[in-house]
Design an enzyme around this catalytic site. Structure first.
Site, PDB file in Angstrom:
ATOM      1  CG  ASN A 297      -9.395   6.475   9.158  1.00 14.34           C
ATOM      2  OD1 ASN A 297      -8.156   6.493   9.095  1.00 14.34           O
ATOM      3  ND2 ASN A 297     -10.057   6.238  10.293  1.00 14.34           N
TER       4      ASN A 297
ATOM      5  CD  GLU B  25      -9.628   2.759  15.037  1.00 17.17           C
ATOM      6  OE1 GLU B  25      -8.765   3.272  14.313  1.00 17.17           O
ATOM      7  OE2 GLU B  25     -10.561   2.052  14.582  1.00 17.17           O
TER       8      GLU B  25
ATOM      9  CB  SER C  95     -19.873  -0.938   9.362  1.00 18.26           C
ATOM     10  OG  SER C  95     -19.133  -1.553  10.398  1.00 18.26           O
TER      11      SER C  95
ATOM     12  CE  LYS D 131     -10.340   2.610  10.797  1.00 15.18           C
ATOM     13  NZ  LYS D 131     -11.190   2.063  11.800  1.00 15.18           N
TER      14      LYS D 131
ATOM     15  CD  GLU E 152     -15.763   7.293  12.191  1.00 18.04           C
ATOM     16  OE1 GLU E 152     -15.709   6.748  11.083  1.00 18.04           O
ATOM     17  OE2 GLU E 152     -14.796   7.309  12.973  1.00 18.04           O
TER      18      GLU E 152
ATOM     19  N   GLY F 191     -15.944  -0.988  12.111  1.00 17.94           N
ATOM     20  CA  GLY F 191     -15.353  -2.291  11.778  1.00 17.94           C
ATOM     21  C   GLY F 191     -16.176  -3.491  12.208  1.00 17.94           C
TER      22      GLY F 191
HETATM   23  P1  PGA Z   1     -14.885   1.269   9.240  1.00 15.56           P
HETATM   24  O1  PGA Z   1     -14.071   2.415  10.018  1.00 15.56           O
HETATM   25  O2  PGA Z   1     -15.438   1.871   7.988  1.00 15.56           O
HETATM   26  O3  PGA Z   1     -13.867   0.217   8.974  1.00 15.56           O
HETATM   27  O4  PGA Z   1     -15.972   0.821  10.164  1.00 15.56           O
HETATM   28  C1  PGA Z   1     -14.517   3.740  10.052  1.00 15.56           C
HETATM   29  C2  PGA Z   1     -13.524   4.583  10.788  1.00 15.56           C
HETATM   30  O5  PGA Z   1     -12.885   4.094  11.730  1.00 15.56           O
HETATM   31  O6  PGA Z   1     -13.359   5.766  10.471  1.00 15.56           O
END
Ligand code: PGA
Length: 253
Positions: free
Chosen positions: A11, A103, A214, A13, A170, A176
């Site tokens: 992902n 998000e 993460s 983003k 998640e 993050g």
């Molecule tokens: P991350 O994000 O691996 O940076 O924690 C995961 C996500 O938002 O799908």
């Protein structure tokens, strides 16, 4: 390890431009060359809408799939300034779509809106990566299980093509942050999702359940020992071809 196919979904983003094609190229090349695990895994990169069509056309011998990260809930064209719907995404070459990401939930996506997005994406035959997860506040109040149940029930109905819907668990507090669950907690939650899903949709079929939050090339070995997890939704670490490839390599080590 089970024989089930494992998903590695990136992902991106809000990241990437045309030069980022080299990341996609390297990941695809790695997948093409990793003969031993070729049929055991599915690799999907969910990139910004601005890159989907470009990547799809530039990538020769495509082994990986491309996906989008969100869409407008309306199936048809309409007066929705700045928005893109599932049918427009399908035409760019997207095969997958992330929906219900925390998000986007934080930006106002309700369970009802997410349900409409799923419905309109299924109409386009897109595979859905449906994100669920509790916030830290909900976790601390002991509301993890009820939150997950509410999120599933609020956005998925039995008449949907359930085989096209992948669940990505998640925990919001893990995204993050480099914080991850303890193994027994994660196992319990994955098995809860499984059981609850079967109960809600009155089916014997287990859902595909990914973990996200993460995930990186270092901690992937922790997750690989949990065979109930069908794959991973990787945010930050998917923006680097090396890190993403190392996640896959280390998973199969
Ligand atoms: P991350 O994000 O691996 O940076 O924690 C995961 C996500 O938002 O799908």
């Amino acid at each position: 390890m089970t024989k089930k196919i494992k998903y590695f979904v990136g992902n991106w983003k809000m990241f990437g431009d045309f030069n980022s094609f080299k990341i996609i190229y390297k990941i695809n090349k790695f997948c093409a060359n990793s003969k031993k695990t070729l049929n055991k895994k599915k690799v999907v990169l969910c990139v910004p809408n601005t890159l989907l069509y470009y990547f799809k056309n530039k990538l020769k011998n495509k082994i990986i799939s491309l996906g989008a990260q969100n869409c407008h809930h309306n199936s048809n064209y309409g007066a929705f300034t700045g928005s893109i719907n599932a049918s427009m995404l399908k035409k760019t070459g997207a095969e997958y779509i992330i929906l219900g990401h925390s998000e986007n939930r934080a930006d106002g996506d309700t369970e009802k809106i997410i349900k409409k997005k799923i419905e309109s994406s299924l109409k386009q035959n897109l595979s859905i990566i449906f994100c669920i997860g509790e916030t830290l506040k909900q976790k601390n109040k002991g509301l993890t299980f009820s939150t997950l149940k509410k999120q599933i029930k609020g956005s998925i109905i039995k008449k949907f093509d359930l085989k096209k819907i992948i669940i990505a668990y998640e925990p919001v507090w893990s995204i993050g942050t480099n914080k991850i669950l303890k193994m027994n907690e994660l196992r319990k939650i994955i098995s809860f999702i499984n059981k609850e899903y079967k109960k809600i949709f009155k089916t014997k079929r287990s859902p595909t359940v990914l973990y996200g939050g993460s995930v990186n090339d270092k901690n992937i070995s922790f997750f690989s020992s949990i065979s109930e997890i069908d794959g991973f939704l990787v945010g930050g670490a998917s923006q680097s071809s090396k890190k993403f490839i190392d996640i896959i390599k280390n998973y199969y080590k």
